[in-house]
Design an enzyme around this catalytic site. Structure first.
Site, PDB file in Angstrom:
ATOM      1  CG  ASP A 219      -2.254   0.742   0.894  1.00  0.00           C
ATOM      2  OD1 ASP A 219      -2.160   1.595   0.006  1.00  0.00           O
ATOM      3  OD2 ASP A 219      -3.296   0.847   1.665  1.00  0.00           O
TER       4      ASP A 219
HETATM    5  C1  BGC Z   1      -5.051   3.129   0.129  1.00  0.00           C
HETATM    6  C2  BGC Z   1      -5.077   2.244  -1.007  1.00  0.00           C
HETATM    7  C3  BGC Z   1      -5.199   2.824  -2.294  1.00  0.00           C
HETATM    8  C4  BGC Z   1      -3.676   3.748  -2.435  1.00  0.00           C
HETATM    9  C5  BGC Z   1      -3.449   4.231  -3.914  1.00  0.00           C
HETATM   10  C6  BGC Z   1      -3.743   4.017  -0.011  1.00  0.00           C
HETATM   11  O1  BGC Z   1      -3.775   5.250   1.056  1.00  0.00           O
HETATM   12  O2  BGC Z   1      -4.744   2.732   1.428  1.00  0.00           O
HETATM   13  O3  BGC Z   1      -6.409   1.601  -0.880  1.00  0.00           O
HETATM   14  O4  BGC Z   1      -5.076   1.920  -3.164  1.00  0.00           O
HETATM   15  O5  BGC Z   1      -3.552   4.743  -1.598  1.00  0.00           O
HETATM   16  O6  BGC Z   1      -4.181   5.316  -3.969  1.00  0.00           O
END
Ligand code: BGC
Length: 750
Positions: free
Chosen positions: A283
């Site tokens: 993530d």
């Molecule tokens: C979130 C994810 C997301 C990623 C990319 C993160 O802050 O937890 O769910 O896909 O950002 O935007």
């Protein structure tokens, strides 16, 4: 007590089976190409493949292009537009040394430009086929703008409405989340990932993120292995079995080990037991965040631990880029590991067909985005997501012959907010609000509009007077309350789930007019709405319904469609009851009202006693406001004659469960027939109820249908702390309209 395990399914067996079901299967030719490519790559090029950048990180256009040319960019997120993406892709394919295409990722969570309901709303439809179609709309539109890969579905089982990300989830139930996980993966990916209309999906956030303490985002999770395997992992396993191309490791600390550095979940379970051969992306900076977790002292150790666990691609942070050379020199990791991870990434690029067709047809978006077909699916999806919670005196549906209606409330005409959280590309100009749709349906002359409150949070009641006047001159009040989109989603947890601002006062002001009140609630989570039940005549829970939410609501309020949604979450009466979910354990003193004394009735200076008391709150009892699976219709259904094909099931067998369903009301409607079981005694205590199957059935007024569901012993398997087992013993079975009410029967496993 059951003493014998009929089935002990050992790890080896599980993994063999998992490998067999994971699709698509590795193909030899591609594997050869991957190997050849890797053999030609420098370390910088390999690390480039393992890096995912946000465009801001490059510092400018020239720098972006240079980095791509040097083969240092494997993936970019947050970039859209076929022209721009093609421009950069051309550099990767035609000007970089090895010509490896870039994979473009984006959060396309519930629609790209045509926004469908938030996933929690989609889950409320209990309609897997429609969910798949909605995700296919998102995929087709996103793909037409150059996106190759979405960071969805989010399939974290979520039992805490304080957690803002519950909006992105499929709710509290493992089985429903599993059904939805599969449907969403199929919707995004279709049958062929290389089809220009499909995009790669990503099962996230692996794993346990939804169990964040107190519903505070990013918080710690403590999940024993048996609960992890029984409750949190199955949706991810279903996604893997459905061929999901990628997984995302989450932010949370799981039992002391952040999931992004967790060898048990990423290596043992995902790779070894399930045989997943796609790509794992971290993530956003979750590798670097292992320092803040206190699991790594610096970026080098964080990178090492993520590599050791098996994260192939690092989103945004630079733990890999900055440290892998040193880790290799020190012998802490081997080049073979790096090669394997690069291979996992290239495999996804091959499966997407990016090597053969790296560019997006720039004429596609215009034909695809917001097409009539897509909007029709969005409307149907919204319609099926609505849950009718109350309908006193069958006030709904209203008749179109009504003289006039008052359309009131901060969400009656809030085109941005009705799209919900996680919308980056949807535009409010394309959203049709209830106010617009009602005006269209009834004619402007019949709609008296006054929002009353400018937003869901404001305490400024200057607009009340106009709202009261609008109500007074109308035959009914359609009141749209709830929460703005920014109040749910990532990092938007709440401790208070009552209506915010002056919304409750607005409801009171409307009640005082004496007009019938139809309350429509738009929210990214279940709010605590007990008070509203006493005041409103009808309540329709609409989640965040998306682009076509307005027409879907207008049509339902006036009876062109009939509600069929069912709650994918338990509604608490008050925040203090959380966590509250239907599939809890029984405890040694199961909750019961027979001895319950409400706090106000306890005599002053009453002597201390626990006798007769059970597991409940003195002030809030133990029952929720609405149970999981609840939802009314304009029509009524009668269940009868629950039959089992046999009262005993073999440990490798199944039984047929059938029930007679009669539409006893005036409208044609669909009912979600739900099947729950309880394993009475086991080697590990089991939940009081568990959903194990359901069918959404359409029935005409007066019509009777025989509904049949299959229940197999495999459905009753669980992890008992050591092994997956199907234990002989006695089971209760219920089939009915929600998790509380149902016809009962019983059976046993031999
Ligand atoms: C979130 C994810 C997301 C990623 C990319 C993160 O802050 O937890 O769910 O896909 O950002 O935007």
């Amino acid at each position: 007590m059951k003493t014998t395990f009929l089935f002990l399914i050992i790890g080896l067996l599980i993994s063999t089976e998992a490998v067999a079901t994971v699709s698509p299967v590795k193909d030899e030719q591609t594997e050869k190409k991957i190997e050849e490519l890797i053999s030609k790559m420098t370390l910088d090029e390999k690390l480039g493949q393992m890096a995912q950048f946000d465009p801001y990180q490059f510092g400018g256009d020239e720098q972006t292009k240079q980095a791509i040319k040097e083969g240092k960019v494997g993936s970019i997120l947050n970039l859209v537009g076929a022209k721009r993406i093609n421009e950069l892709q051309r550099i990767a394919v035609e000007e970089s040394r090895l010509g490896i295409p870039i994979i473009i990722g984006r959060d396309v969570i519930h629609g790209y430009r045509t926004i469908t309901p938030i996933p929690l709303g989609m889950a409320a439809s209990w309609n897997a086929e429609l969910t798949s179609k909605a995700m296919a709309v998102a995929a087709e539109e996103a793909a037409s703008e150059g996106v190759h890969w979405t960071f969805a579905p989010m399939i974290d089982v979520s039992r805490d409405p304080r957690w803002g990300r519950i909006a992105e989830s499929c709710g509290e139930d493992t089985y429903l989340s599993t059904v939805m996980a599969k449907a969403m993966v199929q919707g995004f990916q279709g049958d062929d990932l290389s089809d220009p209309k499909t995009i790669a999906a990503c099962a996230k956030h692996y794993v346990g993120y939804g169990a964040a303490e107190g519903g505070r985002d990013y918080n710690t999770t403590y999940i024993p292995e048996n609960q992890l395997r029984n409750d949190y992992l199955p949706p991810f396993k279903a996604a893997a079995d459905a061929g999901v191309a990628t997984f995302m490791s989450g932010f949370n600390d799981l039992n002391g080990v952040p999931v992004t550095g967790n060898e048990f979940t990423l290596k043992t379970i995902l790779r070894e037991e399930w045989g997943f051969d796609g790509m794992v992306v971290s993530d956003w900076a979750s590798i670097a965040e292992m320092i803040a977790h206190g699991y790594a002292k610096d970026t080098k150790e964080a990178g090492y631990k993520a590599l050791r666990a098996g994260v192939d691609m690092e989103m945004v942070s630079r733990c890999y880029l900055d440290n892998v050379q040193e880790l290799l020199d020190e012998g802490k990791i081997e080049m073979a590991t790096i090669d394997k991870y690069v291979g996992n990434i290239l495999r996804v690029k091959f499966r997407l067909g990016l090597f053969d067709h790296p560019y997006t047809d720039e004429t596609l978006a215009e034909k695809t985005i917001l097409s009539e077909k897509n909007k029709a699916i969005a409307k149907e999806a919204a319609s099926e997501s609505f849950v009718l919670l109350q309908n006193k005196n069958e006030i709904l549906p209203l008749s179109k012959d009504i003289n006039s209606v008052a359309v009131i409330g901060p969400l009656a005409d809030a085109p941005h907010d009705q799209m919900g959280t996680w919308v980056f590309d949807g535009k409010k100009e394309n959203t049709v609000t209830p106010y617009t749709a009602l005006t269209e349906l009834l004619g402007a002359g019949k709609v008296n509009f006054a929002e009353g409150l400018a937003t869901s949070r404001t305490k400024n009641t200057d607009g009340f007077e106009a709202a009261i006047q609008a109500a007074e001159k109308s035959d009914a009040v359609l009141l749209f309350l709830g929460e703005e989109s920014i109040l749910s989603g990532e990092a938007h947890s709440l401790a208070d789930l009552n209506f915010r601002g002056a919304q409750s006062q607005l409801l009171d002001a409307m009640v005082e007019t004496g007009k019938p009140i139809v309350l429509v609630i738009m929210a990214g989570r279940q709010l605590t709405i007990e008070d509203a039940l006493y005041k409103a005549d009808a309540i329709l829970y609409a989640w965040a319904p998306g682009t076509m939410g307005g027409p879907a609501l207008a049509e339902m309020i006036f009876g062109e469609t009939v509600p069929s949604g069912k709650l994918p979450v338990t509604f608490p009466k008050t925040v203090g009851q959380i966590p509250i979910y239907y599939n809890h354990k029984n405890t040694g003193r199961p909750a019961d009202y027979s001895n319950w004394t409400h706090i106000d009735e306890i005599p002053v200076e009453a002597g201390q006693t626990s006798l007769g008391n059970t597991s409940h709150y003195l002030d809030a009892g133990f029952e929720p406001l609405f149970p999981f699976g609840y939802g009314l219709s304009y029509t009524t259904f009668e269940y009868s004659d629950l039959k089992l094909s046999s009262k005993t099931m073999e440990a490798d067998g199944s039984i047929e469960v059938s029930v007679t369903l009669k539409n006893t009301g005036k409208y044609e409607g669909s009912e979600v027939v739900q099947l729950y079981i309880r394993d009475r005694f086991a080697s590990l205590t089991r939940p009081v109820k568990q959903l194990k199957g359901y069918k959404k059935v359409n029935v005409k007024p007066g019509e009777t249908k025989q509904v049949t569901l299959m229940l197999s012993a495999k459905d009753l398997e669980f992890f008992n702390g050591t092994d997956y087992v199907i234990e002989p013993g006695d089971f209760d079975i219920w089939v009915g309209t929600n998790s509380k009410d149902g016809l009962h029967n019983e059976f046993s496993i031999n």
